[in-house]
Write a protein that holds these residues in place. Structure first.
Motif, PDB file in Angstrom:
ATOM      1  N   GLN A  45      16.430  68.685  37.828  1.00  0.00           N
ATOM      2  CA  GLN A  45      16.155  67.487  38.622  1.00  0.00           C
ATOM      3  C   GLN A  45      16.869  67.553  39.967  1.00  0.00           C
ATOM      4  N   GLU A  46      18.117  67.999  39.942  1.00  0.00           N
ATOM      5  CA  GLU A  46      18.868  68.113  41.186  1.00  0.00           C
ATOM      6  C   GLU A  46      18.257  69.182  42.081  1.00  0.00           C
ATOM      7  N   GLY A  47      17.814  70.294  41.481  1.00  0.00           N
ATOM      8  CA  GLY A  47      17.198  71.363  42.263  1.00  0.00           C
ATOM      9  C   GLY A  47      15.882  70.929  42.881  1.00  0.00           C
ATOM     10  N   GLN A  48      15.078  70.201  42.122  1.00  0.00           N
ATOM     11  CA  GLN A  48      13.802  69.724  42.658  1.00  0.00           C
ATOM     12  C   GLN A  48      14.015  68.721  43.786  1.00  0.00           C
ATOM     13  N   ASN A  52      12.965  69.287  47.791  1.00  0.00           N
ATOM     14  CA  ASN A  52      12.169  68.338  48.565  1.00  0.00           C
ATOM     15  C   ASN A  52      12.902  67.920  49.839  1.00  0.00           C
ATOM     16  N   GLU A  53      14.209  67.655  49.706  1.00  0.00           N
ATOM     17  CA  GLU A  53      14.998  67.259  50.883  1.00  0.00           C
ATOM     18  C   GLU A  53      15.053  68.384  51.908  1.00  0.00           C
ATOM     19  N   ALA A  54      15.291  69.615  51.425  1.00  0.00           N
ATOM     20  CA  ALA A  54      15.403  70.757  52.342  1.00  0.00           C
ATOM     21  C   ALA A  54      14.078  71.042  53.020  1.00  0.00           C
ATOM     22  N   GLY A  79      15.204  80.305  47.585  1.00  0.00           N
ATOM     23  CA  GLY A  79      16.061  80.531  46.415  1.00  0.00           C
ATOM     24  C   GLY A  79      15.778  79.550  45.308  1.00  0.00           C
ATOM     25  N   LEU A  80      15.556  78.278  45.685  1.00  0.00           N
ATOM     26  CA  LEU A  80      15.246  77.261  44.687  1.00  0.00           C
ATOM     27  C   LEU A  80      13.896  77.524  44.014  1.00  0.00           C
ATOM     28  N   GLU A  88      13.080  76.089  34.187  1.00  0.00           N
ATOM     29  CA  GLU A  88      12.034  75.470  33.354  1.00  0.00           C
ATOM     30  C   GLU A  88      11.809  76.291  32.089  1.00  0.00           C
ATOM     31  N   GLY A  89      11.790  77.622  32.243  1.00  0.00           N
ATOM     32  CA  GLY A  89      11.633  78.483  31.076  1.00  0.00           C
ATOM     33  C   GLY A  89      12.814  78.370  30.128  1.00  0.00           C
ATOM     34  N   GLU A  90      14.019  78.286  30.685  1.00  0.00           N
ATOM     35  CA  GLU A  90      15.207  78.151  29.855  1.00  0.00           C
ATOM     36  C   GLU A  90      15.205  76.807  29.127  1.00  0.00           C
TER      37      GLU A  90
END
Length: 425
Positions: A45-48, A52-54, A79-80, A88-90
């Motif tokens: 969630q933090e990565g998504q 979006n912000e970046a 990188g994200l 997601e796979g993990e």
């Protein structure tokens, strides 16, 4: 299936309940998997959010001519984009491991279930009827049956061990028993008759708890379906993925079906006679109850099964099963054991179980009261009302006569077209 939130909240109580069933502590492993899953979800969630912000910031940086910042942001987004699919796979992998671990754990016993390692810990609660006094030595059904049309050799020649062909009056008596039971449960006890599928998919046998743990006890077809081991599977799954109106509960279903079991876990048991077959018929009772009313529904279902034995004048006893003798999905089970004069023993003829919300969680079956938003998992109950073959055995042994004939119980005479006894062919 168990609720991981409840396990997190009361891990010691969960492990203590499992210990009553002879299962080693599981909460630490389950909670560790859940914590890992939750950490991955948070990182996702933090990565998504950061992606979006970046992505938005890249355009703003380019608009200002700040190419260094734009390039750095683009590298971060790249990188994200690589990291997020891996996460997601993990998350899928860890979730699958958690679900598999939860699915392999039996239901927790109700507080009033007696502790015990095996059937020796079961508690007798009630007896009905007096075993018949014979003026000759009563024989077992396997000795009486062949002359009356119970063809063990013919069945075995066609299909192998644990298959039997019934002929003539014996087949008629078997059919009469099934019809009598189904009529009594639907006409007198209020069950809705269902003619369900005999072949079901994986998710159906998973929903009632036969999969994944007991696959070897089932028969599977070449196209991946399963022959039902009991109509409980089909009847209970009629409410899967539904939100029921609480006002409509309880739902009560009955079905007379063939059942198919490999008996993989019963090697060497009851190999003689008609007690334990790969194919048999049974009238199954299933109730879908409100969680606040399942105990009452359980008692009613027990009485509905007992009523069949009483109508046939077959002495029986009711046993409350201990923690070590209950089925995987049950939180509380009563067994009815019928008296078999030929064996001189009580033998199980029906198990009636309250599964609580254990199966409902696996099936995602819920209920909701009118005007409320919150839902609750329903409680599911099942029981035999009765096993037709075992009831036939009890009738043969109880109603046997000195000349080798078997009298037809009064309750079955309307179904027998004037036949009042089975006589040697």
């Amino acid at each position: 299936m168990h609720d991981i939130r409840l396990i997190r909240a009361e891990p010691d109580a969960f492990d203590a309940a499992l210990a009553r069933r002879g299962v080693a502590p599981q909460s630490a492993t389950l909670i560790a998997l859940d914590e890992r899953r939750r950490a991955i979800v948070t990182e996702l969630q933090e990565g998504q959010s950061r992606r979006n912000e970046a992505s938005k910031a890249i355009g703003a940086a380019k608009g200002k001519g700040d190419h260094a910042t734009a390039d750095a942001l683009m590298a971060e987004v790249a990188g994200l984009k690589e990291r997020l699919p891996a996460l997601e796979g993990e998350e899928r992998d860890v979730s699958a491991k958690l679900d598999a671990a939860l699915a392999a754990i039996p239901n927790l016993p109700a507080d009033d279930v007696p502790d015990g390692a095996d059937e020796s810990g079961n508690v007798e609660q009630h007896r009905w009827g007096n075993p018949r006094a014979f003026d000759f030595d009563p024989r077992e059904h396997a000795d009486i049956g062949p002359a009356l049309g119970m063809d063990f050799e013919g069945g075995a020649a066609i299909a192998g061990a644990r298959f039997t062909a019934l002929r003539g009056g014996m087949a008629r008596l078997h059919r009469a028993l099934g019809q009598f039971m189904l009529d009594m449960q639907t006409e007198q006890h209020g069950y809705v008759e269902i003619a369900p599928p005999l072949l079901v998919r994986d998710d159906a046998v998973y929903g009632t708890g036969q999969l994944p743990k007991f696959a070897e006890d089932l028969f599977r077809t070449t196209d991946g379906r399963w022959l039902i081991p009991t109509a409980e599977v089909s009847l209970t799954n009629l409410v899967r993925d539904q939100i029921l109106d609480s006002a409509t509960l309880p739902l009560a279903y009955a079905a007379l079906t063939p059942c198919f079991r490999s008996e993989a876990g019963a090697a060497g048991r009851d190999t003689r006679g008609f007690i334990r077959q790969h194919q048999f018929e049974k009238v199954e009772l299933v109730a879908i109850a409100h969680p606040d009313a399942s105990d009452e529904a359980h008692q009613g279902m027990v009485r509905d099964a007992e009523a069949i034995l009483e109508a046939l004048d077959l002495p029986y006893r009711r046993m409350l099963l201990c923690t070590g003798d209950m089925g995987f999905s049950a939180r509380k089970t009563y067994d009815l054991e019928v008296w078999l004069p030929g064996q001189g023993a009580y033998r199980e003829i029906s198990s009636i179980s309250n599964c609580g919300d254990f199966q409902a969680r696996r099936m995602n079956a819920r209920c909701r009261a009118a005007g409320e938003k919150a839902t609750r998992f329903v409680h599911t109950l099942n029981g035999s009302g009765l096993a037709v073959g075992r009831t036939l055995v009890a009738v043969i042994e109880t109603y046997q006569q000195a000349d080798g004939s078997v009298a037809v119980p009064d309750a079955l005479k309307p179904y027998m077209d004037g036949i009042d006894a089975l006589r040697p062919l």
